[in-house]
Design a protein around this motif. Structure first.
Motif, mmCIF file in Angstrom:
data_model
loop_
_atom_site.group_PDB
_atom_site.id
_atom_site.type_symbol
_atom_site.label_atom_id
_atom_site.label_comp_id
_atom_site.label_asym_id
_atom_site.label_seq_id
_atom_site.Cartn_x
_atom_site.Cartn_y
_atom_site.Cartn_z
ATOM 1 N N GLY A 1 -23.078 7.582 -28.548
ATOM 2 C CA GLY A 1 -23.645 6.217 -28.985
ATOM 3 C C GLY A 1 -23.866 5.502 -27.648
ATOM 4 O O GLY A 1 -24.864 5.261 -27.231
ATOM 5 N N ALA A 2 -22.518 5.008 -26.926
ATOM 6 C CA ALA A 2 -22.681 4.566 -25.683
ATOM 7 C C ALA A 2 -21.620 4.903 -24.978
ATOM 8 O O ALA A 2 -20.729 4.299 -24.748
ATOM 9 C CB ALA A 2 -22.568 2.817 -25.734
ATOM 10 N N PRO A 3 -21.771 6.273 -24.594
ATOM 11 C CA PRO A 3 -20.578 6.932 -23.825
ATOM 12 C C PRO A 3 -20.186 6.384 -22.258
ATOM 13 O O PRO A 3 -21.264 5.449 -21.795
ATOM 14 C CB PRO A 3 -21.149 8.417 -23.655
ATOM 15 C CG PRO A 3 -22.433 8.300 -23.584
ATOM 16 C CD PRO A 3 -22.535 7.126 -24.512
ATOM 17 N N PRO A 4 -19.136 6.250 -21.855
ATOM 18 C CA PRO A 4 -18.743 5.590 -20.720
ATOM 19 C C PRO A 4 -19.189 6.228 -19.482
ATOM 20 O O PRO A 4 -19.236 5.733 -18.295
ATOM 21 C CB PRO A 4 -17.251 5.530 -20.624
ATOM 22 C CG PRO A 4 -16.847 6.748 -21.307
ATOM 23 C CD PRO A 4 -17.886 6.759 -22.461
ATOM 24 N N ASP A 5 -19.909 7.656 -19.759
ATOM 25 C CA ASP A 5 -20.499 8.261 -18.585
ATOM 26 C C ASP A 5 -21.480 9.185 -19.031
ATOM 27 O O ASP A 5 -21.369 9.704 -20.292
ATOM 28 C CB ASP A 5 -19.233 8.965 -17.757
ATOM 29 C CG ASP A 5 -19.507 9.218 -16.307
ATOM 30 O OD1 ASP A 5 -20.658 9.418 -16.028
ATOM 31 O OD2 ASP A 5 -18.704 9.755 -15.700
ATOM 32 N N GLU A 6 -22.525 9.838 -18.195
ATOM 33 C CA GLU A 6 -23.372 10.690 -18.614
ATOM 34 C C GLU A 6 -22.652 12.096 -18.561
ATOM 35 O O GLU A 6 -23.499 13.095 -18.825
ATOM 36 C CB GLU A 6 -24.512 10.327 -17.860
ATOM 37 C CG GLU A 6 -25.429 9.112 -18.427
ATOM 38 C CD GLU A 6 -26.660 9.038 -17.963
ATOM 39 O OE1 GLU A 6 -27.279 9.971 -17.142
ATOM 40 O OE2 GLU A 6 -27.243 7.933 -18.351
ATOM 41 N N ALA A 7 -21.998 12.138 -17.273
ATOM 42 C CA ALA A 7 -21.201 13.463 -16.867
ATOM 43 C C ALA A 7 -20.271 13.843 -17.451
ATOM 44 O O ALA A 7 -19.210 12.974 -17.523
ATOM 45 C CB ALA A 7 -21.378 13.577 -15.194
ATOM 46 N N TRP A 8 -20.043 15.092 -18.038
ATOM 47 C CA TRP A 8 -19.004 15.455 -19.067
ATOM 48 C C TRP A 8 -18.428 16.846 -18.721
ATOM 49 O O TRP A 8 -19.289 17.708 -17.974
ATOM 50 C CB TRP A 8 -19.303 15.477 -20.434
ATOM 51 C CG TRP A 8 -19.391 13.839 -20.990
ATOM 52 C CD1 TRP A 8 -20.501 13.404 -20.832
ATOM 53 C CD2 TRP A 8 -18.550 12.913 -21.628
ATOM 54 N NE1 TRP A 8 -20.441 12.025 -21.626
ATOM 55 C CE2 TRP A 8 -19.001 11.991 -22.048
ATOM 56 C CE3 TRP A 8 -17.325 13.487 -21.961
ATOM 57 C CZ2 TRP A 8 -18.648 10.749 -22.690
ATOM 58 C CZ3 TRP A 8 -16.613 12.349 -22.630
ATOM 59 C CH2 TRP A 8 -17.190 11.016 -23.047
ATOM 60 N N VAL A 9 -17.096 17.078 -18.777
ATOM 61 C CA VAL A 9 -16.420 18.443 -18.343
ATOM 62 C C VAL A 9 -15.800 18.912 -19.508
ATOM 63 O O VAL A 9 -14.974 18.210 -20.266
ATOM 64 C CB VAL A 9 -15.483 18.174 -17.451
ATOM 65 C CG1 VAL A 9 -15.103 19.638 -17.055
ATOM 66 C CG2 VAL A 9 -16.335 17.822 -16.165
ATOM 67 N N LEU A 10 -16.165 19.985 -20.242
ATOM 68 C CA LEU A 10 -15.594 20.647 -21.371
ATOM 69 C C LEU A 10 -14.626 21.766 -20.606
ATOM 70 O O LEU A 10 -14.926 22.622 -19.821
ATOM 71 C CB LEU A 10 -16.701 21.393 -22.323
ATOM 72 C CG LEU A 10 -16.109 22.149 -23.211
ATOM 73 C CD1 LEU A 10 -15.410 21.262 -24.554
ATOM 74 C CD2 LEU A 10 -17.035 22.977 -24.329
ATOM 75 N N GLU A 11 -13.462 21.608 -21.147
ATOM 76 C CA GLU A 11 -12.078 22.211 -20.601
ATOM 77 C C GLU A 11 -11.717 23.216 -21.638
ATOM 78 O O GLU A 11 -11.246 22.744 -22.665
ATOM 79 C CB GLU A 11 -11.182 21.488 -20.010
ATOM 80 C CG GLU A 11 -9.798 22.202 -19.273
ATOM 81 C CD GLU A 11 -8.768 20.910 -18.863
ATOM 82 O OE1 GLU A 11 -7.929 21.548 -18.025
ATOM 83 O OE2 GLU A 11 -8.857 20.080 -19.185
ATOM 84 N N SER A 12 -11.104 24.340 -21.429
ATOM 85 C CA SER A 12 -10.345 25.280 -22.191
ATOM 86 C C SER A 12 -9.070 25.237 -21.625
ATOM 87 O O SER A 12 -8.976 25.445 -20.418
ATOM 88 C CB SER A 12 -11.115 26.724 -22.333
ATOM 89 O OG SER A 12 -10.436 27.499 -22.724
#
Length: 604
Positions: A93-104
């Motif tokens: 919707g309106a995320p706080p950041d465009e860069a994300w990290v998916l962590e296992s």
């Protein structure tokens, strides 16, 4: 942080099963309020038994509804040869950041692939795992991670393919890039203190060993060193800092350090508890286990990880029980150093027990099960270090006391050990007579009891009556409500049967599957029919409570009664009751049928 056990099971199993659920998962909405999302419950999954499915095939299968989801715990499939595909949809919707990290949060997954499907059809592929060179990770971090971007208003489909020679577990967390780094900073401090504690205790006890030359301190230092490497391998720190360019060794280091650590654990236990004196048989058993773990460490360098870790984990289960039981035995024998040993080792072994059950998919993956070994081992090391210092004084005093009373105690200890063996044999015999699911007597006990009663009453004119009870339409019951509900139904009926038959000399047993047997001694056919009808009515009037629903249950009962005669076979009673049960089923179920002799044919 994920860790394989250094020890283990089996006592309390059957409490939890691997997480399996059905249904599609809702999209995860990204907004300005959150920087972290636990995706574990949002994942849907598909088992790929062949390991050959491609992304396009998987996407089509998801569209056709073949994925499952809606689980209440992080997915944990235990040891499996299958590959698994996972899916989650993100709506920005309106995320706080465009860069994300998916962590296992499971760092010892061999291969984990991520496919990010963008709205315009572009697909970004990422590949990582503990069998992949460390520099292929998006970020230098002990956990498998993938960095990608998502713009406001976009909807992304994330597909993940997991394949490993160990356990398949999928606790997944999505972070903004800044939140990921902040969390890494905090966790770095926590684990820095943990490994700092291990290092400090190792150095401290090594200095004591160099001073007093007590082999217990050397074994303890060796254990701490091996255990620290084992934990570092499991948590991903060793791959990150010690051997990032050697996936081959990283994969094998887990089983190798586990085997090495177990060798020192067993050797320390042997020496600390003075098993040559206190428990010679246990000393021999521990020596055999040490050789077995030396074999585990050696074979881990040449054999595939999967078989080695399975055997190693099973052996750790046996060793955990053995150490605990022997330690408790020494404590009960008033071997004073064992009291601190039991306090410290109970903390560690409970952590290992919890983690082993979680590894096999018998406990859910959560914070406590993930960190249970770290929590237990930190406390164990502190208490055990204190116990080592106390042991020197206690062992000296105990040896002096034993020398003074050795002759007096010898006969007493032999008698006590004989009694312990007798009690253990009696308990074992009692346990062998119990059905694990219903806690009723089992089929072997039933046959033994029937044989005894049959022979005893063959010298008297007393009736023996038998009721064979079978749940009506139990297969349909399982199909409609599931096997867990079926098990609950059997336990429910066991309690109803026990409550219905309370006379001394009567026995209730699980005969097999959904069949039960009630043996009524000194009971006439009329009395047996009355008891059977009472049982049937009580079952019919006592529905099963399951998942907020009352499920009606009925049973069919076959009744047979005999006055035993010398040399008459007791199976006659069983066969007649079984025939009556068959007739009760044939006549419509939910009824009692008493066996009657078929009319004889008239002579021609």
């Amino acid at each position: 942080m994920r860790v394989h056990p250094v020890v283990l099971l089996l006592i309390l199993c059957s409490l939890f099963l691997p997480t399996v659920a059905t249904g599609a998962s809702d999209p995860v909405m990204l907004d300005t309020e959150s920087e972290r999302y636990d995706l574990s419950l949002a994942l849907s999954y598909l088992e790929d038994e062949s390991g050959q499915l491609e992304l396009e095939e998987v996407r089509e299968l998801r569209q056709s509804g073949d994925f499952q989801g809606g689980q209440s715990e992080a997915l944990n499939f235990g040891f499996t040869e299958s590959a698994y595909w996972f899916h989650v949809q993100l709506e920005a919707g309106a995320p706080p950041d465009e860069a994300w990290v998916l962590e296992s949060l499971y760092p010892i997954m061999d291969h984990l692939e991520l496919y990010v499907v963008y709205p315009d059809g572009d697909i970004a592929r990422y590949y990582s795992g503990d069998s992949v060179p460390f520099d292929q990770r998006s970020r230098d971090h002990q956990h498998i991670n993938f960095e990608f971007t998502i713009e406001p208003g976009q909807t992304l489909d994330l597909y993940m393919r997991a394949e490993t020679s160990g356990a398949v577990q999928m606790p997944m967390t999505l972070w903004t890039k800044d939140a990921f780094y902040n969390n890494d900073h905090v966790m770095g401090r926590v684990f820095g203190m943990y490994y700092g504690l291990i290092l400090a205790l190792a150095v401290y006890n090594l200095l004591i060993f160099l001073s007093i030359r007590d082999v217990n301190y050397l074994l303890y230092v060796a254990y701490i060193a091996a255990y620290g490497l084992f934990q570092a391998s499991l948590n991903g720190f060793a791959f990150e800092f010690l051997w990032p360019d050697s996936p081959w060794w990283n994969n094998r280091s887990i089983a190798f350090t586990m085997g090495l650590g177990m060798v020192f654990i067993i050797g320390f236990s042997q020496s600390f508890l003075s098993l040559k004196t206190n428990a010679p048989r246990a000393h021999k058993l521990f020596s055999i286990l040490m050789l077995a773990f030396m074999g585990i460490a050696a074979t881990s360098l040449v054999l595939p990880y999967g078989p080695v870790i399975r055997v190693g984990t099973l052996l750790t289960a046996i060793t955990a029980i053995a150490i605990f039981v022997v330690g408790m035995k020494c404590w009960l024998q008033d071997f004073k150093p064992a009291r601190y040993f039991m306090i410290s080792w109970t903390l560690l072994l409970m952590g290992m027990l919890v983690y082993t059950l979680k590894t096999f998919g018998l406990l859910p993956a959560n914070f406590f099960t993930e960190f249970s070994i770290q929590i237990g081992s930190a406390l164990e090391m502190i208490f055990l270090s204190m116990a080592l210092a106390d042991r020197i004084r206690l062992v000296t005093n105990e040896n002096q006391r034993l020398q003074r009373v050795q002759n007096e105690e010898l006969e007493k200890r032999v008698s006590e050990r004989t009694l312990e063996l007798e009690e253990a044999n009696n308990k074992l015999k009692e346990l062998n007579a119990i059905d694990g699911l219903t806690q009723l007597k089992n089929r072997d006990f039933f046959y033994e009891t029937l044989d005894n009663e049959w022979r005893k009453n063959s010298r008297k004119d007393n009736h023996i009556s038998l009721l064979l009870l079978d749940v009506d339409r139990f297969k349909e019951f399982n199909d409609d409500y599931g096997h867990l509900c079926g098990d609950a139904c059997l336990k429910h009926l066991a309690r109803v049967y026990e409550d219905s038959v309370s006379r001394a000399g009567d026995y209730v047993a699980r005969y097999g599957g959904e069949e039960f047997a009630i043996l009524l001694c000194h009971t006439t056919p009329e009395g047996a029919e009355t008891v059977a009808e009472r049982v049937r009515e009580r079952v019919e009037n006592t529905p099963l409570e399951w998942d907020g629903e009352q499920i009606p249950v009925t049973v069919s009962i076959g009744v047979s009664s005999h006055i035993p005669r010398p040399k008459e076979d007791m199976t006659l009673l069983i066969g007649e009751a079984d025939q009556a049960l068959y007739e009760a089923k044939a006549e419509g179920r939910n009824r009692v049928k008493v066996y009657s002799e078929p009319p004889s044919e008239p002579e021609k």
